[in-house]
Design a protein around this motif. Sequence first.
Motif, mmCIF file in Angstrom:
data_model
loop_
_atom_site.group_PDB
_atom_site.id
_atom_site.type_symbol
_atom_site.label_atom_id
_atom_site.label_comp_id
_atom_site.label_asym_id
_atom_site.label_seq_id
_atom_site.Cartn_x
_atom_site.Cartn_y
_atom_site.Cartn_z
ATOM 1 N N THR A 16 1.261 -1.477 -0.056
ATOM 2 C CA THR A 16 -0.176 0.177 -0.068
ATOM 3 C C THR A 16 0.844 1.054 -0.066
ATOM 4 N N ILE A 17 0.133 2.424 -0.848
ATOM 5 C CA ILE A 17 1.478 3.426 -0.835
ATOM 6 C C ILE A 17 0.329 4.463 -1.203
ATOM 7 N N PHE A 18 1.391 5.793 -0.422
ATOM 8 C CA PHE A 18 0.508 6.966 -0.429
ATOM 9 C C PHE A 18 -0.034 7.628 -1.707
ATOM 10 N N GLU A 19 -1.017 8.006 -1.759
ATOM 11 C CA GLU A 19 -1.715 8.367 -2.846
ATOM 12 C C GLU A 19 -0.964 9.426 -3.114
ATOM 13 N N ASN A 20 -0.443 10.930 -2.889
ATOM 14 C CA ASN A 20 0.435 11.339 -3.595
ATOM 15 C C ASN A 20 1.865 11.167 -3.740
ATOM 16 N N SER A 21 2.261 10.021 -3.687
ATOM 17 C CA SER A 21 3.591 9.876 -3.308
ATOM 18 C C SER A 21 4.023 9.097 -4.930
ATOM 19 N N SER A 22 5.099 9.728 -6.040
ATOM 20 C CA SER A 22 5.484 9.426 -7.246
ATOM 21 C C SER A 22 6.492 8.209 -7.133
ATOM 22 N N ASN A 23 6.643 7.996 -8.613
ATOM 23 C CA ASN A 23 8.185 7.062 -8.799
ATOM 24 C C ASN A 23 9.310 7.438 -7.921
ATOM 25 N N THR A 24 10.016 6.635 -7.589
ATOM 26 C CA THR A 24 11.157 6.704 -6.673
ATOM 27 C C THR A 24 11.688 5.680 -7.292
ATOM 28 N N THR A 25 13.421 5.643 -7.889
ATOM 29 C CA THR A 25 14.387 4.772 -7.856
ATOM 30 C C THR A 25 15.361 5.016 -6.715
ATOM 31 N N ALA A 26 16.070 4.277 -6.593
ATOM 32 C CA ALA A 26 16.968 3.909 -5.611
ATOM 33 C C ALA A 26 18.453 3.772 -6.671
ATOM 34 N N GLU A 27 18.859 4.817 -7.183
ATOM 35 C CA GLU A 27 20.235 4.436 -7.723
ATOM 36 C C GLU A 27 21.114 4.874 -6.653
ATOM 37 N N SER A 28 21.426 4.886 -5.188
ATOM 38 C CA SER A 28 22.018 4.109 -4.108
ATOM 39 C C SER A 28 21.883 3.054 -4.316
ATOM 40 N N GLY A 29 20.932 2.480 -4.623
ATOM 41 C CA GLY A 29 20.886 0.629 -4.098
ATOM 42 C C GLY A 29 19.407 0.408 -3.366
ATOM 43 N N ILE A 30 19.190 -0.400 -2.691
ATOM 44 C CA ILE A 30 18.398 -0.732 -1.294
ATOM 45 C C ILE A 30 18.671 -1.295 -0.261
ATOM 46 N N GLY A 31 18.731 -0.716 0.850
ATOM 47 C CA GLY A 31 19.185 -1.424 1.880
ATOM 48 C C GLY A 31 17.952 -1.963 2.743
ATOM 49 N N PHE A 32 18.212 -2.589 4.294
ATOM 50 C CA PHE A 32 17.380 -3.053 4.794
ATOM 51 C C PHE A 32 17.933 -2.827 6.319
ATOM 52 N N TYR A 33 17.370 -2.990 7.478
ATOM 53 C CA TYR A 33 17.340 -2.621 8.667
ATOM 54 C C TYR A 33 16.750 -3.345 9.838
ATOM 55 N N THR A 34 17.096 -4.309 10.237
ATOM 56 C CA THR A 34 16.364 -4.959 11.264
ATOM 57 C C THR A 34 15.900 -4.299 12.903
ATOM 58 N N GLY A 35 16.384 -3.804 13.309
ATOM 59 C CA GLY A 35 16.244 -3.474 14.704
ATOM 60 C C GLY A 35 14.854 -2.303 14.985
ATOM 61 N N MET A 36 14.286 -3.196 16.067
ATOM 62 C CA MET A 36 12.926 -1.951 15.950
ATOM 63 C C MET A 36 12.826 -1.138 16.735
ATOM 64 N N THR A 37 14.322 -0.654 16.800
ATOM 65 C CA THR A 37 13.968 0.921 16.934
ATOM 66 C C THR A 37 15.252 1.164 16.673
ATOM 67 N N GLY A 38 15.306 2.849 16.296
ATOM 68 C CA GLY A 38 16.401 3.646 15.490
ATOM 69 C C GLY A 38 15.648 3.939 14.314
ATOM 70 N N TYR A 39 14.641 4.292 14.133
ATOM 71 C CA TYR A 39 14.111 4.115 12.490
ATOM 72 C C TYR A 39 14.338 5.915 12.487
ATOM 73 N N GLN A 40 14.620 6.184 13.461
ATOM 74 C CA GLN A 40 14.375 8.173 13.854
ATOM 75 C C GLN A 40 16.012 8.101 12.624
ATOM 76 N N ASP A 41 17.062 7.013 12.645
ATOM 77 C CA ASP A 41 18.196 8.148 12.484
ATOM 78 C C ASP A 41 18.636 7.446 11.248
ATOM 79 N N VAL A 42 18.067 6.166 11.081
ATOM 80 C CA VAL A 42 18.069 5.471 9.915
ATOM 81 C C VAL A 42 17.692 5.846 8.400
ATOM 82 N N ILE A 43 17.010 6.659 9.009
ATOM 83 C CA ILE A 43 16.169 7.569 7.402
ATOM 84 C C ILE A 43 16.545 8.992 7.243
#
Length: 142
Positions: A16-43
């Motif tokens: 499910t995506i935001f209605e106002n979202s446009s296509n975005t390409t991750a030119e630097s790649g796709i990464g992942f984060y497995t922690g349950m806290t710290g999402y603010q730092d990651v973003i």
Amino acid sequence: MKGYLHLANGESFEGTIFENSSNTTAESGIGFYTGMTGYQDVITDPSNKDQIIVFTYPLIGNCGINEFEFNTKPEVAGVIVYETKDTHSHYNGKYSLTQYLKKWNIPLLSHVDTRAVVKRIRDNKTEKAVISKQSVLAGVLN
């Protein structure tokens, strides 16, 4: 509204995506984060600049965004979660994760099997990815 994550290896994941979202390409790649806290730092972390970040913990955003500590612009190109809430519970939280990403026009794709995505990233070393409202993207990741 339906949205999709398209990986460079040709696989796609629906969410499910935001209605106002446009296509975005991750030119630097796709990464992942497995922690349950710290999402603010990651973003907001400059090392994640122009990446789509996949959060594997099932519920991201309960505390909200504390703008006193995280008043910088997000560095990520997009965010993928299984679930997030439009409300937040921390007394210092100014925005929910959804509100914060909308403020900066960062696409959020939710209700995605994030653990399956991470497995594909690790197994296939996928570099580029696209978040889109279109179920099929031809030639975008080549």
